[in-house]
Design an enzyme around this catalytic site. Structure first.
Site, PDB file in Angstrom:
ATOM      1  N   HIS A 204       0.791  -1.233   0.000  1.00  0.00           N
ATOM      2  CA  HIS A 204       0.000   0.000   0.000  1.00  0.00           C
ATOM      3  C   HIS A 204       0.818   1.275   0.000  1.00  0.00           C
ATOM      4  CE1 HIS A 204       0.802  -0.239   4.364  1.00  0.00           C
ATOM      5  NE2 HIS A 204       0.609   1.058   4.371  1.00  0.00           N
TER       6      HIS A 204
HETATM    7  C1  UD1 Z   1      -2.149   5.897   5.561  1.00  0.00           C
HETATM    8  C2  UD1 Z   1      -0.833   6.371   6.163  1.00  0.00           C
HETATM    9  C3  UD1 Z   1       0.203   5.287   6.037  1.00  0.00           C
HETATM   10  C4  UD1 Z   1      -0.275   3.987   6.627  1.00  0.00           C
HETATM   11  C5  UD1 Z   1      -1.615   3.604   6.017  1.00  0.00           C
HETATM   12  C6  UD1 Z   1      -2.127   2.400   6.760  1.00  0.00           C
HETATM   13  C7  UD1 Z   1      -0.358   8.786   5.970  1.00  0.00           C
HETATM   14  C8  UD1 Z   1       0.465   9.803   5.264  1.00  0.00           C
HETATM   15  N1  UD1 Z   1      -0.325   7.537   5.436  1.00  0.00           N
HETATM   16  O1  UD1 Z   1      -1.927   5.679   4.163  1.00  0.00           O
HETATM   17  O2  UD1 Z   1       1.378   5.682   6.742  1.00  0.00           O
HETATM   18  O3  UD1 Z   1       0.658   2.983   6.369  1.00  0.00           O
HETATM   19  O4  UD1 Z   1      -2.546   4.689   6.192  1.00  0.00           O
HETATM   20  O5  UD1 Z   1      -3.165   1.759   6.193  1.00  0.00           O
HETATM   21  O6  UD1 Z   1      -0.985   9.084   6.953  1.00  0.00           O
HETATM   22  N2  UD1 Z   1      -9.241   4.992   1.580  1.00  0.00           N
HETATM   23  C9  UD1 Z   1     -10.462   4.401   1.522  1.00  0.00           C
HETATM   24  N3  UD1 Z   1     -11.064   4.024   2.711  1.00  0.00           N
HETATM   25  C10 UD1 Z   1     -10.505   4.240   3.909  1.00  0.00           C
HETATM   26  C11 UD1 Z   1      -9.242   4.873   3.952  1.00  0.00           C
HETATM   27  C12 UD1 Z   1      -8.628   5.237   2.793  1.00  0.00           C
HETATM   28  O7  UD1 Z   1     -11.011   4.174   0.460  1.00  0.00           O
HETATM   29  O8  UD1 Z   1     -11.115   3.885   4.947  1.00  0.00           O
HETATM   30  C13 UD1 Z   1      -8.589   5.362   0.316  1.00  0.00           C
HETATM   31  C14 UD1 Z   1      -9.007   6.755  -0.150  1.00  0.00           C
HETATM   32  O9  UD1 Z   1      -9.051   6.764  -1.530  1.00  0.00           O
HETATM   33  C15 UD1 Z   1      -7.824   7.609   0.301  1.00  0.00           C
HETATM   34  C16 UD1 Z   1      -6.671   6.636   0.112  1.00  0.00           C
HETATM   35  O10 UD1 Z   1      -7.196   5.363   0.476  1.00  0.00           O
HETATM   36  O11 UD1 Z   1      -7.669   8.768  -0.453  1.00  0.00           O
HETATM   37  C17 UD1 Z   1      -5.473   6.951   0.960  1.00  0.00           C
HETATM   38  O12 UD1 Z   1      -5.856   7.060   2.338  1.00  0.00           O
HETATM   39  P1  UD1 Z   1      -4.904   7.892   3.348  1.00  0.00           P
HETATM   40  O13 UD1 Z   1      -5.378   7.754   4.738  1.00  0.00           O
HETATM   41  O14 UD1 Z   1      -4.707   9.286   2.851  1.00  0.00           O
HETATM   42  O15 UD1 Z   1      -3.509   7.204   3.159  1.00  0.00           O
HETATM   43  P2  UD1 Z   1      -3.146   5.660   3.174  1.00  0.00           P
HETATM   44  O16 UD1 Z   1      -2.575   5.307   1.850  1.00  0.00           O
HETATM   45  O17 UD1 Z   1      -4.277   4.865   3.698  1.00  0.00           O
HETATM   46  N1  UDP Z   2      -3.668  -5.346   9.024  1.00  0.00           N
HETATM   47  C1  UDP Z   2      -4.951  -5.881   9.076  1.00  0.00           C
HETATM   48  N2  UDP Z   2      -5.552  -6.242   7.913  1.00  0.00           N
HETATM   49  C2  UDP Z   2      -4.935  -6.143   6.697  1.00  0.00           C
HETATM   50  C3  UDP Z   2      -3.629  -5.598   6.661  1.00  0.00           C
HETATM   51  C4  UDP Z   2      -3.018  -5.206   7.836  1.00  0.00           C
HETATM   52  O1  UDP Z   2      -5.527  -6.012  10.166  1.00  0.00           O
HETATM   53  O2  UDP Z   2      -5.537  -6.502   5.671  1.00  0.00           O
HETATM   54  C5  UDP Z   2      -3.040  -4.922  10.291  1.00  0.00           C
HETATM   55  C6  UDP Z   2      -1.707  -5.565  10.584  1.00  0.00           C
HETATM   56  O3  UDP Z   2      -1.874  -6.786  11.293  1.00  0.00           O
HETATM   57  C7  UDP Z   2      -1.027  -4.513  11.432  1.00  0.00           C
HETATM   58  C8  UDP Z   2      -1.557  -3.207  10.850  1.00  0.00           C
HETATM   59  O4  UDP Z   2      -2.759  -3.554  10.177  1.00  0.00           O
HETATM   60  O5  UDP Z   2      -1.435  -4.628  12.788  1.00  0.00           O
HETATM   61  C9  UDP Z   2      -0.585  -2.588   9.880  1.00  0.00           C
HETATM   62  O6  UDP Z   2      -1.215  -1.544   9.228  1.00  0.00           O
HETATM   63  P1  UDP Z   2      -0.837  -1.066   7.760  1.00  0.00           P
HETATM   64  O7  UDP Z   2      -0.062  -2.104   7.042  1.00  0.00           O
HETATM   65  O8  UDP Z   2      -2.089  -0.572   7.130  1.00  0.00           O
HETATM   66  O9  UDP Z   2       0.029   0.235   8.051  1.00  0.00           O
HETATM   67  P2  UDP Z   2       1.576   0.474   8.394  1.00  0.00           P
HETATM   68  O10 UDP Z   2       1.949  -0.390   9.525  1.00  0.00           O
HETATM   69  O11 UDP Z   2       2.348   0.224   7.140  1.00  0.00           O
HETATM   70  O12 UDP Z   2       1.620   1.930   8.723  1.00  0.00           O
END
Ligand code: UD1
Ligand code: UDP
Length: 375
Positions: A204
């Site tokens: 991601h």
């Molecule tokens: C964010 C964090 C990242 C983390 C990740 C975990 C920042 C800069 N990034 O990235 O560090 O690893 O979360 O999962 O804070 N979206 C949905 N539904 C949701 C959430 C997001 O559809 O519930 C989609 C939307 O299109 C959104 C995109 O994902 O624009 C990105 O979401 P965002 O929270 O901005 O960043 P992540 O890539 O999720």
């Molecule tokens: N995780 C989850 N479901 C998924 C992927 C990740 O529950 O499909 C959990 C994982 O076990 C860990 C956390 O989400 O506890 C990690 O989050 P993510 O990879 O979204 O973010 P990051 O750690 O890279 O910021």
């Protein structure tokens, strides 16, 4: 002692839950603020159910958007709330935009700021999370580091020893508390999987999924790995459409984002895990499962030196070779010190002791040379 605990994105919930519990056990008044950065049921609600986190006291509803828009919405909503609640301390976890936004507001509010997961550094300024980590640490009073290398980073940047606490890893607290429940919940049989009969993948990071020129070769490499060991890939919403456009091999089973208990069960019985997640690098180490990190750097080098993680990069040939390697010769399980299930207890004890002692811990000045980020 009144404490605001902030959460708002998937990797926050497993970090904040044990800290909330440990504070409440010690009699603190805990107020949970949800920023709304993540909002889909599969990215949010399922974690409240799986981890028995109570409903947030306040919901800021930030939602998606550019970095500035999302950070600004969280800050604008959090500032009046912090003024109204008047906490002694605000606890932020991890490195997402919500973390930095609430940290900046707190730093100017008069409350103390505690950063759980302080001191991690990828030294990669193209990562939004690296900026969030450095800024959050800089304005924090309490720096709760998960590992000795993180303590070393903070010391090298000039933070005072009385700010830095080697607390251990709160992700381990939640994982160890839930592993039995997770592995006895029937996840594998529901998905028709056998223990050790599959690999698990997640992608991601913007650097991996936003540009098809990077994503397509990586997906082809995962397709090759899947010929050796079929892969399950719970797709983050950021990546889901792009994965489908990139043309995923039939050996890779793309499923919706998994809930916490399901995902832990999937990790625990996987033959290998391929990921660009931060938290998954840690959880695989705790579980003793081989992990290949599909990035050029990691802010969690302790999982390389004292865990089961291997930094593989994004080159397809390297990914395939590394997968062959761990499938034939898996690394021995190891676990870093203080990843023992009691990190949140140490954090809560330090916060209560700090409040009883009173006073502000934030340094008024860090010498420029010492404070410069070493990346
Ligand atoms: C964010 C964090 C990242 C983390 C990740 C975990 C920042 C800069 N990034 O990235 O560090 O690893 O979360 O999962 O804070 N979206 C949905 N539904 C949701 C959430 C997001 O559809 O519930 C989609 C939307 O299109 C959104 C995109 O994902 O624009 C990105 O979401 P965002 O929270 O901005 O960043 P992540 O890539 O999720
Ligand atoms: N995780 C989850 N479901 C998924 C992927 C990740 O529950 O499909 C959990 C994982 O076990 C860990 C956390 O989400 O506890 C990690 O989050 P993510 O990879 O979204 O973010 P990051 O750690 O890279 O910021």
């Amino acid at each position: 002692m009144r404490v605001i605990c902030v959460a708002g994105a998937r990797p926050n919930y497993m970090k904040i839950k044990p800290v909330m519990d440990a504070l409440e056990e010690r009699g603190a008044e805990v107020i949970l603020v949800h920023t709304g950065q993540h909002y889909d049921p599969a990215m949010n609600d399922v974690f409240f159910t799986d981890l028995a986190i109570r409903q947030p006291d306040y919901f800021l509803g930030a939602g998606p958007g550019s970095h500035a828009a999302q950070t600004g919405r969280v800050m604008t909503a959090f500032e009046p709330l912090a003024g109204q609640v008047r906490p002694d301390t605000v606890v932020v976890v991890g490195d997402v935009n919500s973390t930095m936004a609430c940290a900046l507001v707190t730093a100017k509010s008069g409350a103390l700021l505690a950063h759980v997961e302080a001191g991690l550094r990828s030294r990669d300024w193209s990562m939004p999370e690296e900026i969030n980590r450095v800024v959050t640490d800089r304005v924090s009073d309490y720096l709760f580091a998960p590992s000795a290398d993180a303590v070393g980073n903070l010391q090298a940047e000039g933070y005072r020893d009385d700010q830095i606490h080697l607390a251990g890893n709160v992700m381990a607290d939640t994982l160890l508390a839930n592993i039995d429940r997770a592995t006895s919940g029937g996840t594998l049989s529901r998905l028709g999987l056998k223990p050790g009969g599959y690999g698990l993948a997640t992608l991601h990071r913007p650097a991996n999924v936003d540009d098809p020129a990077v994503l397509v070769p990586m997906i082809r490499a995962l397709g090759e790995v899947a010929r050796l060991c079929p892969l399950v890939l719970p797709a983050h919403p950021r990546a889901a459409d792009r994965l489908h456009s990139a043309g995923v091999s039939s050996q890779i089973r793309v499923i919706p984002p998994a809930g916490y208990l399901d995902f832990i069960a999937l990790q625990a019985s996987a033959r290998l895990v391929l990921t660009d997640s931060g938290g998954v690098q840690e959880e695989t180490t705790i579980l003793g499962v081989p992990c290949l990190t599909l990035r050029d750097n990691t802010e969690r080098p302790i999982t390389l030196t004292e865990g089961t993680n291997q930094l593989v990069g994004r080159d397809p040939a390297s990914i395939i070779a590394a997968a062959r390697g761990v499938l034939t010769d898996p690394p021995a399980p190891r676990r870093p010190a203080l990843w023992d299930g009691h990190a949140a207890q140490r954090i809560a004890a330090a916060l209560l002791a700090g409040t009883q002692a009173g006073g502000r811990l934030r340094p008024t000045a860090i010498p420029v040379a010492a404070g410069a980020h070493p990346g």
